[in-house]
Scaffold this active site. Sequence first.
Site, PDB file in Angstrom:
ATOM      1  N   LYS A  48       0.785  -1.087  -0.010  1.00 14.37           N
ATOM      2  CA  LYS A  48      -0.039  -0.002   0.038  1.00 14.37           C
ATOM      3  C   LYS A  48       0.972   1.280   0.086  1.00 14.37           C
ATOM      4  O   LYS A  48       1.990   1.321   0.365  1.00 14.37           O
ATOM      5  CB  LYS A  48      -0.865   0.001   1.317  1.00 14.37           C
ATOM      6  CG  LYS A  48      -0.181   0.228   2.610  1.00 14.37           C
ATOM      7  CD  LYS A  48      -1.248  -0.506   3.666  1.00 14.37           C
ATOM      8  CE  LYS A  48      -0.532  -0.233   5.055  1.00 14.37           C
ATOM      9  NZ  LYS A  48      -1.390  -0.903   6.064  1.00 14.37           N
ATOM     10  N   TYR A 276      13.566  31.760   4.659  1.00 11.58           N
ATOM     11  CA  TYR A 276      12.283  32.292   5.040  1.00 11.58           C
ATOM     12  C   TYR A 276      12.020  32.547   6.539  1.00 11.58           C
ATOM     13  O   TYR A 276      12.395  31.597   7.232  1.00 11.58           O
ATOM     14  CB  TYR A 276      10.925  31.446   4.698  1.00 11.58           C
ATOM     15  CG  TYR A 276      10.823  31.484   3.159  1.00 11.58           C
ATOM     16  CD1 TYR A 276      10.549  32.410   2.503  1.00 11.58           C
ATOM     17  CD2 TYR A 276      10.916  30.301   2.689  1.00 11.58           C
ATOM     18  CE1 TYR A 276      10.325  32.319   0.959  1.00 11.58           C
ATOM     19  CE2 TYR A 276      10.548  29.983   1.222  1.00 11.58           C
ATOM     20  CZ  TYR A 276      10.356  31.010   0.377  1.00 11.58           C
ATOM     21  OH  TYR A 276       9.883  30.886  -1.036  1.00 11.58           O
TER      22      TYR A 276
HETATM   23  C1  LIG Z   1      -0.740  -1.770   6.717  1.00 10.48           C
HETATM   24  C2  LIG Z   1      -1.164  -2.901   7.163  1.00 10.48           C
HETATM   25  C3  LIG Z   1      -0.061  -4.018   7.584  1.00 10.48           C
HETATM   26  C4  LIG Z   1       1.289  -4.142   7.603  1.00 10.48           C
HETATM   27  O1  LIG Z   1       1.617  -3.290   8.617  1.00 10.48           O
HETATM   28  P1  LIG Z   1       3.208  -3.021   9.209  1.00 10.48           P
HETATM   29  O2  LIG Z   1       2.974  -2.740  10.493  1.00 10.48           O
HETATM   30  O3  LIG Z   1       3.822  -2.177   8.142  1.00 10.48           O
HETATM   31  O4  LIG Z   1       3.735  -4.344   8.872  1.00 10.48           O
HETATM   32  C5  LIG Z   1      -0.843  -5.247   7.852  1.00 10.48           C
HETATM   33  N1  LIG Z   1      -2.157  -5.539   7.685  1.00 10.48           N
HETATM   34  C6  LIG Z   1      -3.067  -4.446   7.749  1.00 10.48           C
HETATM   35  C7  LIG Z   1      -4.713  -4.557   7.588  1.00 10.48           C
HETATM   36  C8  LIG Z   1      -2.553  -3.121   7.479  1.00 10.48           C
HETATM   37  O5  LIG Z   1      -3.509  -2.179   7.162  1.00 10.48           O
END
Ligand SMILES: *Cc1c(COP(=O)(O)O)cnc(C)c1O
Length: 383
Positions: A48, A276
Site C-alpha cells: 500500500k 524564510y
Molecule cells: C498496513 C497493514 C499491514 C502492514 O503493517 P506493518 O506494520 O507495516 O507491517 C498489515 N495489515 C493491515 C490490515 C494493514 O493495514
Amino acid sequence: MTTINQPTISNGDIARPTYLEINLSQLSHNYQAIQQAVAPAVVMPILKANAYGHGLVEIARHLVSLDVPYLGVAFLEEGIMLRQAGIQTPILVMGGIIGNQIPIFLQHDLTITASSVEKLQQIDTAAQQMGVRAKVHLKIDTGMERIGVHYYNAHTLLEAALQCRHCDVEGIYSHFANADAADLTSAQVQLVRFEGVLAFYAERGMPPPRLRHMANSGGILQLPASHLDMVRAGILLYGVYPAAEVARTVAVRPCLSWKSRVVYFKVVPPHHPVSYGSTWQSDHQVRVVTVPVGYGDGYFRRMSDLAEVIIHGRRYPVVGRICMDQLMVNIEWDSAYNNDEVILLGETDGAVITCEELADWAGTIPYEILTNINTRVPRVYVK
Ligand SMILES: *Cc1c(COP(=O)(O)O)cnc(C)c1O
C-alpha cells in the site's frame, strides 16, 4: 537500473539530482529473512501507499520474481494498477469497500475483504450476476475498531460465509492495534479473541479457510503464535522496524536511500539570517550549501533547524526554514562543491541517517517518513 516518474531526456541521465535509490537485493534479503522466521507460514508483502514510498509496480515486479504467494494493498486502485502492470499474483485489498466497487474487484480478479455480513452478501450477489467466483477474506475486528465484524458477533459472518454460493472464502483475518509495543498484553488479548473466533470451525468439524492471518510487522517480530498460515509484512519488509521498543528478532536492513547533490555554494557573513522567516543565523562567517529538495518532495518542513544531512561522510545541520524545493546546509568551514553528493536518508562511509531519526525530527513515525516522500522524487532501482 530502472527509473520512474522521470521525463525522458536525450542522454538518459536522470533529470533531477534528487532521487531515491532502492536496493532490490536488500529487499530480497529482507523477504527471505522474514520468510525463514515465520515458516511454515507464508509472507504476504504489503504494497500500500506506493509500497511504503518505494514504488508500487517496481516493488511488486521484484517480489513476483521471488515467487511471493500473495500481495496486499489498501485500496482497489492500487490493486488495479498492479493488474494493469501485468501482475498475476493473488492480491488482497485490505481496506473497506463500497458496494458499487464490487464488480470492479471481480473484473480484475482482486481478493475482497468482507468486513460485514451485508457486504459479503453483496459480493455473493455481484459474483452471481457476473457469472464469476469472488475471492474473499473475512475480516474480524478483535480490538482495532477500524473495519471488520466484532469478534463477539463473528459467528454471524462465518455462518453467512457458509451460505455463499459464488464466493471462495479463502481467508479470515484480523489486525493488531499494539503488536509493536513493549507491553504485549492487549495484543495477546486480541490474539486470544481471534483464536476464539476460529474455534467456530473446529466446533463444527469443518476446516477453516485456507489462509488465517493476523500478524503485521510487530506481530511477526514479537508474537510467533500469531503467524498462523500467513503474515502481512509491511514496514519490516522494507528494512525498517515498526517502533523503537520492538524486539528486533528478525534482522533486516533498509533498502531505500534518499540522495541529492549540492547545487549552490556560498559564504554567509555573521548575523545574516538564512531562509524564510530568518529563523537561523551564525555569529561567525560560515559556508552554506543549497540542496534541491524540500517539503514539496516530502522532506518535512517541521524538521527545519533540526535535521542533518551527510556530505563527504560527515553530518551537517540543515539551517533555516526548509523551503518547498530547496534547503540550506551549514558546512562551517569545510568544503563542498557543486554536484557533490548529499545524503538525506541512508548510509555512507560509516555515517548514517535513519528513518527513525527523520521521524524524531519531524515528530512522526518512520511509516510517515517513507509514505510521505512525494512521487516528484524519482526512484532509481539497483540490484
Ligand atoms: C498496513 C497493514 C499491514 C502492514 O503493517 P506493518 O506494520 O507495516 O507491517 C498489515 N495489515 C493491515 C490490515 C494493514 O493495514
